[in-house]
Design an enzyme around this catalytic site. Structure first.
Site, PDB file in Angstrom:
ATOM      1  N   PHE A  31      40.965  37.308   5.629  1.00 49.52           N
ATOM      2  CA  PHE A  31      40.982  37.125   4.180  1.00 49.52           C
ATOM      3  C   PHE A  31      40.851  38.507   3.540  1.00 49.52           C
ATOM      4  CE2 PHE A  31      39.149  33.456   6.217  1.00 49.52           C
ATOM      5  CZ  PHE A  31      39.708  32.374   5.562  1.00 49.52           C
ATOM      6  N   MET A  76      39.240  45.480   2.686  1.00 50.76           N
ATOM      7  CA  MET A  76      38.035  44.705   2.677  1.00 50.76           C
ATOM      8  C   MET A  76      38.258  43.330   3.260  1.00 50.76           C
ATOM      9  SD  MET A  76      39.605  43.251   0.026  1.00 50.76           S
ATOM     10  CE  MET A  76      38.755  41.781   0.234  1.00 50.76           C
ATOM     11  N   PRO A  77      38.706  43.326   4.502  1.00 51.32           N
ATOM     12  CA  PRO A  77      38.918  42.010   5.092  1.00 51.32           C
ATOM     13  C   PRO A  77      37.614  41.306   5.455  1.00 51.32           C
ATOM     14  CG  PRO A  77      39.367  43.702   6.701  1.00 51.32           C
ATOM     15  CD  PRO A  77      39.079  44.408   5.410  1.00 51.32           C
ATOM     16  N   LEU A  78      37.689  40.006   5.395  1.00 50.01           N
ATOM     17  CA  LEU A  78      36.674  39.122   5.944  1.00 50.01           C
ATOM     18  C   LEU A  78      37.393  38.382   7.057  1.00 50.01           C
ATOM     19  CD1 LEU A  78      33.880  37.703   5.764  1.00 50.01           C
ATOM     20  CD2 LEU A  78      34.938  36.106   4.167  1.00 50.01           C
TER      21      LEU A  78
END
Length: 128
Positions: A71, A1-3
């Site tokens: 992130f 679940m990268p941002l």
């Protein structure tokens, strides 16, 4: 679940920006196994007076520098992260043609309770 946040100098074409988004996403899918649709990315463009860089660690950068911040929650192995760095550089070299010296990547890891994907819930947090 990268941002993923990508910062570049202003003036690049829509095709160039789209290639950045697509190639970084595919590199992450290949190397750190993010799930299909787990694509939360943004590009910011900056004028010359708002985009600084240097030749740090002997790397000769240009105005085509692409700063990538990823992130995500902790837990990915060092080997997976290193593979991701290499894959991003290789893919961006092919399309849209970014030099390896102009790809700066940083990863910021936080715990699951620091993420809400909507509805005011921390979907990945399993509790204390």
């Amino acid at each position: 679940m990268p941002l993923t946040r990508i910062a570049i100098r202003e003036g690049k074409s829509e095709a160039y920006r789209q290639a950045l988004l697509d190639q970084i996403y595919e590199a992450m899918r290949e190397t750190v196994k993010i799930k299909d649709g787990d694509r939360f990315m943004a590009i910011t463009e900056h004028g010359e007076s708002a985009f600084a860089y240097g030749d740090f660690l002997g790397i000769q950068r240009s105005a085509d520098l692409v700063q990538i911040q990823v992130f995500w929650t902790s837990g990915k192995s060092s080997d997976a992260k290193l593979a991701m760095y290499r894959a991003i550089v290789e893919r961006l070299g092919r399309d849209p043609g970014v030099r390896p010296e102009d790809v700066l990547i940083s990863v910021v890891e936080t715990s699951a309770e620091n993420w809400s994907f909507g509805n005011g819930e921390a979907q990945l947090f399993k509790g204390p």
